[in-house]
Design a protein around this motif. Structure first.
Motif, short mmCIF file in Angstrom:
data_model
loop_
_atom_site.label_atom_id
_atom_site.label_comp_id
_atom_site.label_asym_id
_atom_site.label_seq_id
_atom_site.Cartn_x
_atom_site.Cartn_y
_atom_site.Cartn_z
N THR A 30 -3.93 18.22 -5.66
CA THR A 30 -4.62 18.13 -6.96
C THR A 30 -4.35 16.80 -7.66
O THR A 30 -5.06 16.44 -8.60
N GLN A 31 -3.32 16.07 -7.21
CA GLN A 31 -2.99 14.80 -7.84
C GLN A 31 -3.79 13.63 -7.26
O GLN A 31 -3.68 12.50 -7.73
N HIS A 32 -4.57 13.89 -6.25
CA HIS A 32 -5.35 12.82 -5.62
C HIS A 32 -6.49 12.38 -6.54
O HIS A 32 -7.17 13.21 -7.16
N VAL A 33 -6.71 11.08 -6.59
CA VAL A 33 -7.74 10.54 -7.48
C VAL A 33 -9.12 11.05 -7.10
O VAL A 33 -10.03 11.08 -7.95
N TYR A 34 -9.29 11.46 -5.85
CA TYR A 34 -10.61 11.89 -5.41
C TYR A 34 -11.06 13.19 -6.04
O TYR A 34 -12.25 13.53 -6.02
N VAL A 35 -10.13 13.95 -6.61
CA VAL A 35 -10.50 15.23 -7.23
C VAL A 35 -10.05 15.28 -8.69
O VAL A 35 -9.72 16.35 -9.21
N ASP A 36 -10.06 14.13 -9.36
CA ASP A 36 -9.66 14.15 -10.78
C ASP A 36 -10.86 14.48 -11.67
O ASP A 36 -11.99 14.69 -11.20
N ASN A 37 -10.62 14.54 -12.96
CA ASN A 37 -11.66 14.96 -13.91
C ASN A 37 -12.89 14.07 -13.90
O ASN A 37 -14.00 14.52 -14.23
N ASN A 38 -12.73 12.81 -13.54
CA ASN A 38 -13.86 11.89 -13.57
C ASN A 38 -14.98 12.31 -12.63
O ASN A 38 -16.15 11.99 -12.84
N THR A 39 -14.63 13.02 -11.55
CA THR A 39 -15.68 13.47 -10.63
C THR A 39 -16.60 14.48 -11.30
O THR A 39 -17.80 14.55 -10.97
N LEU A 40 -16.07 15.27 -12.21
CA LEU A 40 -16.88 16.27 -12.90
C LEU A 40 -17.71 15.64 -14.02
O LEU A 40 -18.89 15.96 -14.18
N GLY B 286 2.59 12.08 6.85
CA GLY B 286 2.82 10.69 7.24
C GLY B 286 2.17 9.70 6.31
O GLY B 286 1.70 8.64 6.75
N SER B 287 2.18 10.01 5.02
CA SER B 287 1.50 9.15 4.04
C SER B 287 2.44 8.04 3.56
O SER B 287 2.72 7.89 2.37
N PHE B 288 2.93 7.27 4.49
CA PHE B 288 3.98 6.29 4.22
C PHE B 288 3.45 5.05 3.51
O PHE B 288 2.26 4.73 3.57
N ASP B 289 4.37 4.34 2.85
CA ASP B 289 4.06 3.04 2.28
C ASP B 289 4.06 2.00 3.40
O ASP B 289 4.75 2.13 4.41
N TYR B 290 3.28 0.94 3.20
CA TYR B 290 3.28 -0.16 4.15
C TYR B 290 2.82 -1.43 3.45
O TYR B 290 2.28 -1.38 2.33
N ALA B 291 3.07 -2.56 4.08
CA ALA B 291 2.69 -3.84 3.49
C ALA B 291 1.97 -4.69 4.51
O ALA B 291 2.21 -4.61 5.72
N VAL B 292 1.06 -5.51 3.99
CA VAL B 292 0.39 -6.54 4.77
C VAL B 292 0.84 -7.87 4.19
O VAL B 292 0.61 -8.15 3.01
N GLU B 293 1.50 -8.67 4.99
CA GLU B 293 2.15 -9.88 4.48
C GLU B 293 1.54 -11.12 5.13
O GLU B 293 1.89 -11.50 6.24
N SER B 294 0.58 -11.70 4.43
CA SER B 294 -0.10 -12.93 4.88
C SER B 294 -0.60 -12.80 6.31
O SER B 294 -0.31 -13.64 7.19
N TYR C 9 0.83 -1.20 0.00
CA TYR C 9 0.00 0.00 0.00
C TYR C 9 0.87 1.25 0.00
O TYR C 9 1.94 1.28 0.61
N ARG C 10 0.37 2.25 -0.70
CA ARG C 10 1.03 3.56 -0.73
C ARG C 10 0.02 4.61 -0.28
O ARG C 10 -1.15 4.36 -0.17
N PHE C 11 0.54 5.82 -0.01
CA PHE C 11 -0.32 6.95 0.37
C PHE C 11 -1.14 6.66 1.63
O PHE C 11 -2.33 6.98 1.70
N GLY C 12 -0.49 6.07 2.63
CA GLY C 12 -1.19 5.77 3.88
C GLY C 12 -1.23 6.98 4.80
O GLY C 12 -0.63 6.98 5.87
N SER C 13 -1.95 8.01 4.39
CA SER C 13 -1.97 9.26 5.15
C SER C 13 -2.38 9.03 6.59
O SER C 13 -3.34 8.31 6.88
N GLY C 14 -1.65 9.66 7.51
CA GLY C 14 -1.95 9.56 8.92
C GLY C 14 -1.47 8.28 9.59
O GLY C 14 -1.76 8.05 10.76
N THR C 15 -0.70 7.45 8.87
CA THR C 15 -0.26 6.18 9.47
C THR C 15 1.00 6.34 10.31
O THR C 15 1.36 5.41 11.03
N GLY C 16 1.64 7.50 10.26
CA GLY C 16 2.85 7.69 11.05
C GLY C 16 2.60 7.58 12.54
O GLY C 16 3.54 7.33 13.32
#
Length: 397
Positions: free
Chosen positions: A371-381, A205-213, A146-153
């Motif tokens: 502005t690069q977040h998928v939540y506010v891309d052109n598809n929403t409009l 704190g939008s760090f990468d992290y992994a869940v491993e089995s 996982y990437r962009f784990g905002s607030g996970t720090g």
């Protein structure tokens, strides 16, 4: 530069509760901004302050010790925090939203673990279903990066989206959509990585992290597309996507307004070599007025869109399809207006926006990153227009 601005009087909410708590922390948040960016996550002192204020539980039902804030209050709080520091507004938004979903969509057993009595549980992570999981005896065996784990720090529990697997392929719902779920996993079972070296929103704190089995009991998961509300009032019936949008919208409004307030102060004394003082230049005066009007208009539209959706949810059980998409439309529109305002402020500030530390520079970097977040891309409009054509709506003008 720290200014006393229209941000102190523009809110209509009363000076009590979560908004008062957020305002009371403004000077401390500003004081910690440099340390926040250096640490690339919320500082321990700020985590303590937010825990004591109860703001991590802004959107958590009162039955679990939260504020169960309505849409206006949540917008105001996120706007206020982002005005103080975009990274903190974003990070708190991620924590509050994640806690909200855990608190309303999980059953009693998991919520007792995630929200222990008298303790401000902190939750963060990535809801995008990039992981895979197979069913085992009592739940799922989850794997994913996982990437962009905002607030996970500083989170105690991590969210991890996944798609259920059957015979090595994505399982499907009766609707034909993938069987996507959200799991909540204790921080000690997460493989924490780094990966957060970015232009803006550095302190989130939008760090990468992994869940491993990792085995996750099914009770600690909920379906992403068809979650069932177990507790809390009618405000939550604006839906998951509306609840997420509150944070993004408030963030943009706060950062955009801060940039304009700051450049107005700069203009009072700024004079470029060989030029007239900025405060006397007609182009600056005209452009500022236009951006100020745009920000105020975007703010009014945002609050109207969310409050109308909430009103319908309380009366009818859910917003209309158009109202649901309008919340996304307002969020994306507000982000674009705020980005324009920050670009204007940065351009006119000259070296005041370039040399660090600079609040204007930070606003410009933070809104650019958002502005690069998928939540506010052109598809929403485009989705809003398609929904409006499909369902129609009587004009409210």
């Amino acid at each position: 530069m720290t200014t006393t601005s229209s941000a102190d009087t523009r809110f209509s909410g009363q000076e009590s509760g979560p908004l008062a708590q957020a305002r009371g922390l403004r000077s401390f948040i500003e004081q910690e901004a440099g340390r926040t960016e250096s640490a690339r996550t919320m500082t321990a002192d700020l985590v303590k302050a937010f825990s004591e204020s109860g703001l991590f539980g802004l959107m958590v039902p009162t039955s679990l010790g939260g504020s169960e804030a309505d849409t206006r209050t949540s917008l105001e709080v996120f706007e206020e925090l982002a005005y103080a520091d975009g990274s903190i507004g974003w990070s708190l938004m991620a924590n509050a939203s994640t806690s909200c979903f855990a608190s309303i969509y999980l059953d009693d057993e998991p919520t007792a673990a995630l929200f222990p009595s008298g303790v401000a549980g902190i939750h963060g992570g990535m809801f995008g279903p990039v992981g895979k999981a197979t069913r085992d005896e009592n739940g799922f065996l989850v794997d994913g990066s996982y990437r962009f784990g905002s607030g996970t720090g500083h989170a105690d529990w991590f969210a991890a989206g996944f798609i259920e697997q059957e015979n090595g392929e994505d399982a499907a719902l009766e609707s034909g959509m993938p069987a996507m779920r959200i799991a909540f996993i204790p921080a000690e079972q997460i493989t924490k990585r780094d990966g957060w070296n970015v232009l803006g929103l550095k302190g989130t704190g939008s760090f990468d992290y992994a869940v491993e089995s990792v085995h996750v009991d099914e009770a600690f998961t909920f379906p992403l597309l068809e979650p069932v509300q177990h507790r809390g009032g009618a405000t939550y019936q604006i839906g998951m996507f509306g609840l997420v949008a509150i944070g993004h919208a408030g963030f943009a409004l706060g950062v955009g307004r801060r940039a304009l307030d700051e450049v107005l102060e700069v203009a009072k004394t700024k004079q470029r070599l060989g030029g007239d003082p900025i405060a006397g230049q007609q182009m600056f005066l005209h452009e500022f007025a236009m951006h100020d009007a745009a920000m105020r208009s975007a703010r009014a539209f945002t609050y109207e869109a969310f409050e109308q959706a909430e009103f319908t949810a309380i009366a009818e059980g859910a917003p209309t399809p158009v109202e649901t998409q309008r919340m996304r439309q307002a969020t994306t529109y507000g982000t674009r207006i705020a980005a324009d305002a920050c670009r204007f402020a940065y351009t006119w500030a000259g070296s005041d926006g370039l040399r660090e530390p600079s609040i204007i520079g930070r606003c410009f970097r933070d809104i650019s990153a958002s502005t690069q977040h998928v939540y506010v891309d052109n598809n929403t409009l485009t989705a809003y227009t398609q929904t409006l054509m499909m369902f129609g709506e009587p004009s409210s003008f």
